[in-house]
Design a protein around this motif. Structure first.
Motif, PDB file in Angstrom:
ATOM      1  N   PHE A  15       0.864  -1.190   0.000  1.00 39.26           N
ATOM      2  CA  PHE A  15       0.000   0.000   0.000  1.00 39.26           C
ATOM      3  C   PHE A  15       0.898   1.237   0.000  1.00 39.26           C
ATOM      4  O   PHE A  15       0.772   2.129   0.835  1.00 39.26           O
ATOM      5  CB  PHE A  15      -0.940   0.012   1.217  1.00 39.26           C
ATOM      6  CG  PHE A  15      -1.685  -1.278   1.390  1.00 39.26           C
ATOM      7  CD1 PHE A  15      -2.814  -1.535   0.633  1.00 39.26           C
ATOM      8  CD2 PHE A  15      -1.248  -2.253   2.272  1.00 39.26           C
ATOM      9  CE1 PHE A  15      -3.496  -2.744   0.764  1.00 39.26           C
ATOM     10  CE2 PHE A  15      -1.920  -3.458   2.413  1.00 39.26           C
ATOM     11  CZ  PHE A  15      -3.054  -3.711   1.657  1.00 39.26           C
ATOM     12  N   ALA A  16       1.838   1.247  -0.951  1.00 36.27           N
ATOM     13  CA  ALA A  16       2.930   2.221  -0.935  1.00 36.27           C
ATOM     14  C   ALA A  16       2.489   3.639  -1.251  1.00 36.27           C
ATOM     15  O   ALA A  16       3.167   4.594  -0.883  1.00 36.27           O
ATOM     16  CB  ALA A  16       3.996   1.781  -1.932  1.00 36.27           C
ATOM     17  N   GLY A  19       4.616   6.904  -1.732  1.00 33.73           N
ATOM     18  CA  GLY A  19       5.870   6.447  -1.148  1.00 33.73           C
ATOM     19  C   GLY A  19       6.464   7.301  -0.045  1.00 33.73           C
ATOM     20  O   GLY A  19       7.690   7.365   0.094  1.00 33.73           O
ATOM     21  N   GLY A  20       5.624   7.910   0.791  1.00 32.47           N
ATOM     22  CA  GLY A  20       6.159   8.675   1.925  1.00 32.47           C
ATOM     23  C   GLY A  20       6.924   7.787   2.888  1.00 32.47           C
ATOM     24  O   GLY A  20       8.041   8.114   3.306  1.00 32.47           O
ATOM     25  N   LEU A  21       6.336   6.630   3.203  1.00 31.51           N
ATOM     26  CA  LEU A  21       6.987   5.713   4.144  1.00 31.51           C
ATOM     27  C   LEU A  21       8.261   5.132   3.525  1.00 31.51           C
ATOM     28  O   LEU A  21       9.310   5.047   4.176  1.00 31.51           O
ATOM     29  CB  LEU A  21       5.988   4.608   4.521  1.00 31.51           C
ATOM     30  CG  LEU A  21       6.360   3.642   5.640  1.00 31.51           C
ATOM     31  CD1 LEU A  21       6.739   4.368   6.915  1.00 31.51           C
ATOM     32  CD2 LEU A  21       5.195   2.679   5.932  1.00 31.51           C
ATOM     33  N   ASP A  37       0.846  -0.903  -5.003  1.00 32.45           N
ATOM     34  CA  ASP A  37      -0.388  -0.141  -4.782  1.00 32.45           C
ATOM     35  C   ASP A  37      -1.283  -0.388  -5.989  1.00 32.45           C
ATOM     36  O   ASP A  37      -0.799  -0.790  -7.050  1.00 32.45           O
ATOM     37  CB  ASP A  37      -0.076   1.358  -4.656  1.00 32.45           C
ATOM     38  CG  ASP A  37      -1.158   2.113  -3.903  1.00 32.45           C
ATOM     39  OD1 ASP A  37      -0.928   2.466  -2.722  1.00 32.45           O
ATOM     40  OD2 ASP A  37      -2.244   2.360  -4.487  1.00 32.45           O
ATOM     41  N   ASN A  38      -2.594  -0.163  -5.832  1.00 36.08           N
ATOM     42  CA  ASN A  38      -3.460  -0.352  -7.003  1.00 36.08           C
ATOM     43  C   ASN A  38      -3.793   0.971  -7.690  1.00 36.08           C
ATOM     44  O   ASN A  38      -4.562   0.988  -8.644  1.00 36.08           O
ATOM     45  CB  ASN A  38      -4.737  -1.131  -6.640  1.00 36.08           C
ATOM     46  CG  ASN A  38      -5.611  -0.364  -5.663  1.00 36.08           C
ATOM     47  OD1 ASN A  38      -5.232   0.720  -5.225  1.00 36.08           O
ATOM     48  ND2 ASN A  38      -6.756  -0.922  -5.323  1.00 36.08           N
ATOM     49  N   ALA A  58      -0.878  -3.407  -8.477  1.00 34.98           N
ATOM     50  CA  ALA A  58      -1.566  -4.682  -8.266  1.00 34.98           C
ATOM     51  C   ALA A  58      -2.522  -4.556  -7.091  1.00 34.98           C
ATOM     52  O   ALA A  58      -2.380  -3.668  -6.243  1.00 34.98           O
ATOM     53  CB  ALA A  58      -0.540  -5.784  -7.994  1.00 34.98           C
ATOM     54  N   ASP A  59      -3.467  -5.484  -7.062  1.00 36.10           N
ATOM     55  CA  ASP A  59      -4.480  -5.498  -6.012  1.00 36.10           C
ATOM     56  C   ASP A  59      -4.017  -6.446  -4.899  1.00 36.10           C
ATOM     57  O   ASP A  59      -3.876  -7.652  -5.125  1.00 36.10           O
ATOM     58  CB  ASP A  59      -5.798  -5.972  -6.638  1.00 36.10           C
ATOM     59  CG  ASP A  59      -6.950  -5.939  -5.647  1.00 36.10           C
ATOM     60  OD1 ASP A  59      -6.690  -5.840  -4.429  1.00 36.10           O
ATOM     61  OD2 ASP A  59      -8.106  -6.014  -6.100  1.00 36.10           O
ATOM     62  N   LEU A  60      -3.809  -5.900  -3.720  1.00 44.11           N
ATOM     63  CA  LEU A  60      -3.269  -6.718  -2.620  1.00 44.11           C
ATOM     64  C   LEU A  60      -4.326  -7.626  -1.993  1.00 44.11           C
ATOM     65  O   LEU A  60      -4.019  -8.360  -1.060  1.00 44.11           O
ATOM     66  CB  LEU A  60      -2.611  -5.827  -1.574  1.00 44.11           C
ATOM     67  CG  LEU A  60      -1.183  -5.401  -1.971  1.00 44.11           C
ATOM     68  CD1 LEU A  60      -0.744  -4.159  -1.217  1.00 44.11           C
ATOM     69  CD2 LEU A  60      -0.187  -6.538  -1.719  1.00 44.11           C
ATOM     70  N   GLY A  84       1.006   0.472   4.875  1.00 42.17           N
ATOM     71  CA  GLY A  84       0.012   1.457   5.336  1.00 42.17           C
ATOM     72  C   GLY A  84      -1.345   1.123   4.756  1.00 42.17           C
ATOM     73  O   GLY A  84      -1.839   1.829   3.879  1.00 42.17           O
ATOM     74  N   LEU A 105      -7.250  -6.694   3.164  1.00 48.01           N
ATOM     75  CA  LEU A 105      -6.082  -5.831   2.987  1.00 48.01           C
ATOM     76  C   LEU A 105      -5.138  -5.960   4.184  1.00 48.01           C
ATOM     77  O   LEU A 105      -3.926  -5.951   4.038  1.00 48.01           O
ATOM     78  CB  LEU A 105      -6.512  -4.391   2.772  1.00 48.01           C
ATOM     79  CG  LEU A 105      -7.399  -4.184   1.539  1.00 48.01           C
ATOM     80  CD1 LEU A 105      -7.678  -2.710   1.321  1.00 48.01           C
ATOM     81  CD2 LEU A 105      -6.760  -4.784   0.296  1.00 48.01           C
ATOM     82  N   ASN A 341      -2.418  11.234   2.005  1.00 47.08           N
ATOM     83  CA  ASN A 341      -2.425   9.821   2.397  1.00 47.08           C
ATOM     84  C   ASN A 341      -1.094   9.363   2.995  1.00 47.08           C
ATOM     85  O   ASN A 341      -1.028   8.304   3.615  1.00 47.08           O
ATOM     86  CB  ASN A 341      -2.647   8.943   1.149  1.00 47.08           C
ATOM     87  CG  ASN A 341      -4.100   8.540   0.991  1.00 47.08           C
ATOM     88  OD1 ASN A 341      -4.849   8.517   1.955  1.00 47.08           O
ATOM     89  ND2 ASN A 341      -4.485   8.220  -0.231  1.00 47.08           N
ATOM     90  N   ALA A 342      -0.060  10.149   2.766  1.00 46.96           N
ATOM     91  CA  ALA A 342       1.295   9.640   3.034  1.00 46.96           C
ATOM     92  C   ALA A 342       1.703   9.685   4.510  1.00 46.96           C
ATOM     93  O   ALA A 342       1.202  10.496   5.289  1.00 46.96           O
ATOM     94  CB  ALA A 342       2.312  10.448   2.224  1.00 46.96           C
ATOM     95  N   VAL A 343       2.627   8.807   4.829  1.00 47.88           N
ATOM     96  CA  VAL A 343       3.346   8.908   6.098  1.00 47.88           C
ATOM     97  C   VAL A 343       4.413   9.981   5.876  1.00 47.88           C
ATOM     98  O   VAL A 343       5.128   9.930   4.874  1.00 47.88           O
ATOM     99  CB  VAL A 343       4.050   7.566   6.436  1.00 47.88           C
ATOM    100  CG1 VAL A 343       4.912   7.700   7.684  1.00 47.88           C
ATOM    101  CG2 VAL A 343       3.024   6.462   6.596  1.00 47.88           C
TER     102      VAL A 343
HETATM  103  C1  LIG Z   1      -2.824   5.349   3.441  1.00 50.37           C
HETATM  104  S1  LIG Z   1      -2.390   5.100   1.772  1.00 50.37           S
HETATM  105  C2  LIG Z   1      -0.693   4.601   1.938  1.00 50.37           C
HETATM  106  C3  LIG Z   1       0.296   5.727   1.982  1.00 50.37           C
HETATM  107  C4  LIG Z   1       1.742   5.315   1.916  1.00 50.37           C
HETATM  108  N1  LIG Z   1       2.097   4.394   2.971  1.00 50.37           N
HETATM  109  C5  LIG Z   1       2.670   6.526   1.972  1.00 50.37           C
HETATM  110  O1  LIG Z   1       3.373   6.707   2.956  1.00 50.37           O
HETATM  111  O2  LIG Z   1       2.685   7.308   1.002  1.00 50.37           O
HETATM  112  C6  LIG Z   1      -3.189   3.608   1.359  1.00 50.37           C
HETATM  113  C7  LIG Z   1      -2.943   3.123  -0.054  1.00 50.37           C
HETATM  114  O3  LIG Z   1      -3.571   1.844  -0.230  1.00 50.37           O
HETATM  115  C8  LIG Z   1      -3.896   1.725  -1.593  1.00 50.37           C
HETATM  116  N2  LIG Z   1      -4.854   0.606  -1.767  1.00 50.37           N
HETATM  117  C9  LIG Z   1      -6.147   0.552  -1.391  1.00 50.37           C
HETATM  118  N3  LIG Z   1      -6.684  -0.642  -1.697  1.00 50.37           N
HETATM  119  C10 LIG Z   1      -5.704  -1.377  -2.278  1.00 50.37           C
HETATM  120  C11 LIG Z   1      -5.643  -2.704  -2.816  1.00 50.37           C
HETATM  121  N4  LIG Z   1      -6.707  -3.495  -2.819  1.00 50.37           N
HETATM  122  N5  LIG Z   1      -4.471  -3.141  -3.331  1.00 50.37           N
HETATM  123  C12 LIG Z   1      -3.390  -2.323  -3.355  1.00 50.37           C
HETATM  124  N6  LIG Z   1      -3.387  -1.060  -2.866  1.00 50.37           N
HETATM  125  C13 LIG Z   1      -4.527  -0.586  -2.332  1.00 50.37           C
HETATM  126  C14 LIG Z   1      -4.442   3.100  -1.947  1.00 50.37           C
HETATM  127  O4  LIG Z   1      -4.378   3.328  -3.340  1.00 50.37           O
HETATM  128  C15 LIG Z   1      -3.511   4.020  -1.144  1.00 50.37           C
HETATM  129  O5  LIG Z   1      -2.467   4.511  -1.944  1.00 50.37           O
END
Ligand SMILES: C[S@@+](CC[C@H](N)C(=O)[O-])C[C@H]1O[C@@H](n2cnc3c(N)ncnc32)[C@H](O)[C@@H]1O
Length: 363
Positions: A15-16, A19-21, A37-38, A58-60, A84, A105, A341-343
């Motif tokens: 769930f990158a 990419g803040g984290l 990430d999707n 991709a879908d996690l 995240g 997820l 959304n980012a960390v």
């Molecule tokens: C809170 S954000 C993560 C922020 C990231 N950690 C950062 O620091 O930038 C959650 C992410 O989960 C992704 N997401 C949601 N459902 C998903 C899925 N089924 N598969 C992959 N990624 C998914 C969203 O697109 C979003 O970018």
């Protein structure tokens, strides 16, 4: 940390987003192999700003995604999983239904840890997760990872305690494989418990062109020198200004927010003004002399401390501690979502450093 250690620890980011984290972990010395990430737009930004890392769309929640990750990781050892998961990914059906489809997820993180047996992991979530179902969800997560051979703790961390000019709070789970040590959270470096005051909104953005007369361009120039230590840190050697385009608000928005003092909100408006928005965050103006309220994904309720507009993407990115050479792509709406959304990278960096300290025993 010695050079041999730096860059030798591999990480995967689930769930990158943009990419803040990941950025924080890279700054701490980790080698991020792949971010998944999707969301294509967020991944475009990830790819542009994380040299050497693969961006996998991709879908996690799908089993085949784990095979794709495996192909990219190859036979490399994965030392850390960082994740995240979106908070909406958590079903509200209660802890007894933890294995519910809607929790897939979160289960993806468990599955990755099961497959790679990394030295450690970090999961980031909103603070509300800690008290959901009187803490039962949090306890279930702790229990499951502990049963997999990890020492796991969680804590709500405040970004401003680590030098991010923002009051953002996040629930962080840290897991350390039992043979690699115990989790521990970084101590505050800024704020009342320390000798350094919190960084403020003005510290963060007062050097940026004010954008009153012009709306700005996606690629532009600075109008002056950096003033504060933080502004210097954010600019580094960057001499081009990106993503600093002001929103052109409707007249009624400008006229309404003009009546809100610094640090104020809708409660400061005269009767009959701005009544279309009345929830607790409506018409909030930042306080320039304090850390910012939590940057959101672009709801347009949080306004600049002096100007009658919402912060630009670059201003929000500064408040989130993204350096100026981190460029956001996609429409402005998408850029705001990625930033919100980012960390904050600085928070990611202190977490990454703490994990290295735990693994190596070196400070
Ligand atoms: C809170 S954000 C993560 C922020 C990231 N950690 C950062 O620091 O930038 C959650 C992410 O989960 C992704 N997401 C949601 N459902 C998903 C899925 N089924 N598969 C992959 N990624 C998914 C969203 O697109 C979003 O970018």
């Amino acid at each position: 940390m010695n050079k041999e250690v730096s860059g030798t620890y591999n990480a995967i980011d689930l769930f990158a987003g943009c990419g803040g984290l990941s950025k924080g972990f890279m700054d701490a010395g980790f080698n991020v192999i792949v971010g998944i990430d999707n969301d294509k737009d967020a991944l475009n930004t990830f790819e542009l700003n994380h040299k050497g890392a693969t961006a996998l769309q991709a879908d996690l929640s799908k089993q085949e995604t784990f095979d794709e990750i495996k192909k990219i990781a190859g036979d490399r050892n994965i030392d850390v999983i960082i994740a995240g998961p979106p908070c909406q990914g958590f079903s509200l059906t209660g802890p007894r239904n933890f294995d519910d489809e809607r929790n897939k997820l979160y289960l993806a993180v468990l599955e990755m840890v099961r497959q790679y047996n990394p030295k450690g992991f970090i999961i980031e979530n909103v603070p509300g997760m800690a008290t959901l179902y009187k803490g039962e969800i949090k306890n279930e997560i702790l229990k499951r990872f502990r049963a997999m051979g990890y020492n796991v703790e969680c804590q709500i961390l405040k970004a401003c305690d680590y030098g991010v000019p923002q009051m953002r709070k996040r629930l962080i789970f840290m897991g350390i494989r039992k043979d690699c040590g115990m989790p521990s959270f970084p101590k505050p470096l800024f704020g009342p418990e320390t000798e350094r005051p919190y960084r403020t909104c003005r510290d963060a953005i007062s050097d940026l062109p004010t954008r009153v007369d012009s709306l700005g361009e996606e690629i532009d120039k600075y109008s002056g020198e950096p003033i504060t230590e933080y502004q210097k840190l954010m600019r580094k050697d960057c001499d081009i200004l990106h993503n600093h385009v002001a929103t052109a608000h409707k007249d009624f928005v400008i006229e309404t927010i003009a009546q809100v003092p610094e640090g104020g909100n809708y409660k400061d408006l005269p009767a009959g003004v701005g009544e279309s928005r009345k929830f607790h965050m409506a018409w909030t103006r930042l306080d320039g002399n304090a850390p910012a309220r939590t940057v959101d994904t672009g709801h347009r309720n949080l306004f600049h401390y002096e100007l009658n507009r919402v912060p630009t993407v670059r201003e929000s990115a500064r408040i989130q501690s993204f350096p100026d050479d981190f460029v956001f792509t996609g429409s402005r709406t998408k850029q705001n979502r990625q930033v919100g959304n980012a960390v904050p990278p600085i928070l990611g960096q202190v977490l990454g450093k703490k994990m290295l300290e735990i693994f190596t025993g070196e400070k």
